[in-house]
Motif scaffolding. Structure first.
Motif, PDB file in Angstrom:
ATOM      1  N   LYS A 193     -45.947 -26.811 -18.156  1.00 48.06           N
ATOM      2  CA  LYS A 193     -46.555 -27.952 -18.847  1.00 48.06           C
ATOM      3  C   LYS A 193     -47.977 -27.647 -19.324  1.00 48.06           C
ATOM      4  N   LEU A 194     -48.135 -26.468 -19.916  1.00 50.76           N
ATOM      5  CA  LEU A 194     -49.429 -26.100 -20.487  1.00 50.76           C
ATOM      6  C   LEU A 194     -49.588 -26.757 -21.857  1.00 50.76           C
ATOM      7  N   GLY A 195     -50.714 -27.390 -22.092  1.00 52.85           N
ATOM      8  CA  GLY A 195     -50.935 -28.072 -23.365  1.00 52.85           C
ATOM      9  C   GLY A 195     -51.540 -27.195 -24.434  1.00 52.85           C
ATOM     10  N   SER A 196     -51.690 -25.907 -24.166  1.00 52.90           N
ATOM     11  CA  SER A 196     -52.318 -24.997 -25.118  1.00 52.90           C
ATOM     12  C   SER A 196     -51.444 -24.809 -26.351  1.00 52.90           C
ATOM     13  N   GLU A 197     -52.101 -24.594 -27.490  1.00 55.21           N
ATOM     14  CA  GLU A 197     -51.364 -24.230 -28.704  1.00 55.21           C
ATOM     15  C   GLU A 197     -50.771 -22.837 -28.508  1.00 55.21           C
ATOM     16  N   HIS A 198     -49.526 -22.657 -28.906  1.00 56.41           N
ATOM     17  CA  HIS A 198     -48.851 -21.378 -28.709  1.00 56.41           C
ATOM     18  C   HIS A 198     -48.498 -20.771 -30.064  1.00 56.41           C
ATOM     19  N   ARG A 199     -49.097 -19.609 -30.354  1.00 63.36           N
ATOM     20  CA  ARG A 199     -48.812 -18.898 -31.597  1.00 63.36           C
ATOM     21  C   ARG A 199     -48.013 -17.647 -31.268  1.00 63.36           C
ATOM     22  N   GLN A 200     -46.837 -17.546 -31.876  1.00 61.79           N
ATOM     23  CA  GLN A 200     -45.950 -16.414 -31.646  1.00 61.79           C
ATOM     24  C   GLN A 200     -45.774 -15.609 -32.925  1.00 61.79           C
ATOM     25  N   SER A 201     -46.037 -14.325 -32.815  1.00 62.27           N
ATOM     26  CA  SER A 201     -45.901 -13.454 -33.972  1.00 62.27           C
ATOM     27  C   SER A 201     -45.761 -12.023 -33.495  1.00 62.27           C
ATOM     28  N   ARG A 202     -45.133 -11.241 -34.308  1.00 60.79           N
ATOM     29  CA  ARG A 202     -44.967  -9.835 -33.965  1.00 60.79           C
ATOM     30  C   ARG A 202     -46.288  -9.075 -34.021  1.00 60.79           C
ATOM     31  N   TYR A 203     -47.229  -9.567 -34.807  1.00 57.51           N
ATOM     32  CA  TYR A 203     -48.460  -8.815 -35.039  1.00 57.51           C
ATOM     33  C   TYR A 203     -49.736  -9.501 -34.547  1.00 57.51           C
ATOM     34  N   LEU A 204     -49.708 -10.799 -34.282  1.00 56.18           N
ATOM     35  CA  LEU A 204     -50.931 -11.512 -33.931  1.00 56.18           C
ATOM     36  C   LEU A 204     -51.554 -11.022 -32.626  1.00 56.18           C
ATOM     37  N   ASN A 205     -50.742 -10.478 -31.736  1.00 53.29           N
ATOM     38  CA  ASN A 205     -51.286 -10.028 -30.453  1.00 53.29           C
ATOM     39  C   ASN A 205     -51.582  -8.528 -30.433  1.00 53.29           C
ATOM     40  N   ASN A 206     -51.846  -7.955 -31.607  1.00 50.90           N
ATOM     41  CA  ASN A 206     -52.146  -6.523 -31.689  1.00 50.90           C
ATOM     42  C   ASN A 206     -53.323  -6.120 -30.815  1.00 50.90           C
ATOM     43  N   ALA A 207     -54.305  -7.025 -30.674  1.00 53.84           N
ATOM     44  CA  ALA A 207     -55.480  -6.701 -29.862  1.00 53.84           C
ATOM     45  C   ALA A 207     -55.082  -6.407 -28.423  1.00 53.84           C
ATOM     46  N   CYS A 208     -54.124  -7.170 -27.921  1.00 57.23           N
ATOM     47  CA  CYS A 208     -53.671  -6.942 -26.550  1.00 57.23           C
ATOM     48  C   CYS A 208     -52.865  -5.653 -26.455  1.00 57.23           C
ATOM     49  N   GLU A 209     -52.080  -5.363 -27.481  1.00 54.66           N
ATOM     50  CA  GLU A 209     -51.323  -4.111 -27.490  1.00 54.66           C
ATOM     51  C   GLU A 209     -52.271  -2.904 -27.458  1.00 54.66           C
ATOM     52  N   VAL A 210     -53.350  -2.996 -28.216  1.00 52.42           N
ATOM     53  CA  VAL A 210     -54.331  -1.903 -28.244  1.00 52.42           C
ATOM     54  C   VAL A 210     -54.993  -1.729 -26.876  1.00 52.42           C
ATOM     55  N   SER A 211     -55.185  -2.831 -26.148  1.00 52.47           N
ATOM     56  CA  SER A 211     -55.861  -2.750 -24.851  1.00 52.47           C
ATOM     57  C   SER A 211     -55.029  -2.003 -23.811  1.00 52.47           C
ATOM     58  N   HIS A 212     -53.763  -1.728 -24.111  1.00 48.85           N
ATOM     59  CA  HIS A 212     -52.931  -0.930 -23.204  1.00 48.85           C
ATOM     60  C   HIS A 212     -53.257   0.563 -23.305  1.00 48.85           C
ATOM     61  N   GLN A 213     -53.946   0.991 -24.350  1.00 45.77           N
ATOM     62  CA  GLN A 213     -54.143   2.422 -24.584  1.00 45.77           C
ATOM     63  C   GLN A 213     -54.851   3.149 -23.432  1.00 45.77           C
ATOM     64  N   PRO A 214     -55.945   2.582 -22.859  1.00 38.73           N
ATOM     65  CA  PRO A 214     -56.562   3.277 -21.708  1.00 38.73           C
ATOM     66  C   PRO A 214     -55.592   3.457 -20.546  1.00 38.73           C
ATOM     67  N   THR A 215     -54.719   2.469 -20.346  1.00 36.25           N
ATOM     68  CA  THR A 215     -53.728   2.580 -19.272  1.00 36.25           C
ATOM     69  C   THR A 215     -52.757   3.709 -19.556  1.00 36.25           C
ATOM     70  N   ARG A 216     -52.315   3.830 -20.804  1.00 32.87           N
ATOM     71  CA  ARG A 216     -51.405   4.913 -21.163  1.00 32.87           C
ATOM     72  C   ARG A 216     -52.052   6.279 -20.933  1.00 32.87           C
ATOM     73  N   ARG A 217     -53.340   6.395 -21.269  1.00 31.97           N
ATOM     74  CA  ARG A 217     -54.034   7.664 -21.050  1.00 31.97           C
ATOM     75  C   ARG A 217     -54.106   7.991 -19.565  1.00 31.97           C
ATOM     76  N   ARG A 218     -54.413   6.983 -18.745  1.00 31.06           N
ATOM     77  CA  ARG A 218     -54.484   7.203 -17.309  1.00 31.06           C
ATOM     78  C   ARG A 218     -53.113   7.570 -16.756  1.00 31.06           C
ATOM     79  N   GLU A 219     -52.078   6.917 -17.270  1.00 30.08           N
ATOM     80  CA  GLU A 219     -50.719   7.181 -16.810  1.00 30.08           C
ATOM     81  C   GLU A 219     -50.336   8.641 -17.059  1.00 30.08           C
TER      82      GLU A 219
END
Length: 236
Positions: free
Chosen positions: A151-177
């Protein structure tokens, strides 16, 4: 007036060396043996196993203190999940950041269904104690179902590309892995990544978005906070 407890008391090496080792390991894509080599070049003989112990003993406290000291995150949160292999089995690393690129939380789970999304939302909201104005995710249906159930009242935006910033933030983890030749257990991965995300993120200053003068000022402030967090500001 009580004297602050010195967390480095009883250690053979001084606080500055321990701090340098933990900082090098988590701020850059270096292996434990590479950190050992860098310290050896400076005349400091310490084994990579000792550096690992320092990272576990002090890294958690440093990361927790950095989280407590950070400003309140933004009101627009980006979510993403990527698979990671642990002992040959597929797991999912869930991550949330705000619009400024600050890592809010990470969680490693074996599924990416509605139950897993709800668990991640609960962990995140419990730590931050407020809901965002906007949620940005990919088109994974588990996010929408979890948002509805909680029951979160937040606006929810769903898109294949809108969350690219979060996808990019995985890069340091991939390097460490890659450096660590994958994580050793489902317990080791979140323990390490929660430390690494906080420390690495503290020194990611988005240099391409600010002037050179602003960057130097921001960098100096980041190091000042780091010295305070690690106790170096109190050690002689």
């Amino acid at each position: 007036m009580s004297t602050p407890i010195n967390p480095y008391r009883g250690f053979r090496f001084p606080a500055a060396i321990i701090n340098e080792a933990v900082w090098l390991y988590h701020c850059f894509s270096l292996s434990l043996r590479e950190v050992e080599l860098i310290l050896a070049a400076r005349g400091i003989e310490v084994s990579y196993e000792t550096i690992r112990d320092w990272g576990l003993r002090f890294g958690r406290d440093f990361a927790d203190t950095l989280r407590r000291r950070r400003p309140r995150p933004g009101d627009k949160w980006f979510f993403d999940e990527v698979f990671i292999r642990i002992r040959g089995k597929q797991h999912y690393l869930w991550r949330a950041i705000d619009q400024d690129g600050v890592v809010l939380d990470i969680l490693v789970q074996s599924r990416r269904n509605t139950k897993a999304a709800k668990r991640f939302f609960r962990e995140l909201l419990k730590g931050l104690r407020y809901a965002p104005r906007v949620l940005v995710t990919d088109k994974l249906k588990s996010y929408a179902a979890a948002k509805k159930d909680l029951k979160l009242g937040s606006e929810h935006r769903q898109s294949r590309y809108l969350n690219n910033a979060c996808e990019v933030s995985h890069q340091p983890t991939r390097r460490r892995e890659r450096h660590m030749k994958r994580f050793k257990s489902a317990q080791h991965a979140p323990r390490f990544l929660s430390i690494h995300s906080a420390i690495h993120n503290h020194f990611q200053l988005h240099r391409h978005l600010i002037s050179a003068t602003e960057y130097r000022t921001t960098r100096a402030r980041a190091f000042t906070i780091w010295r305070e967090v690690t106790g170096l500001a109190l050690t002689p």
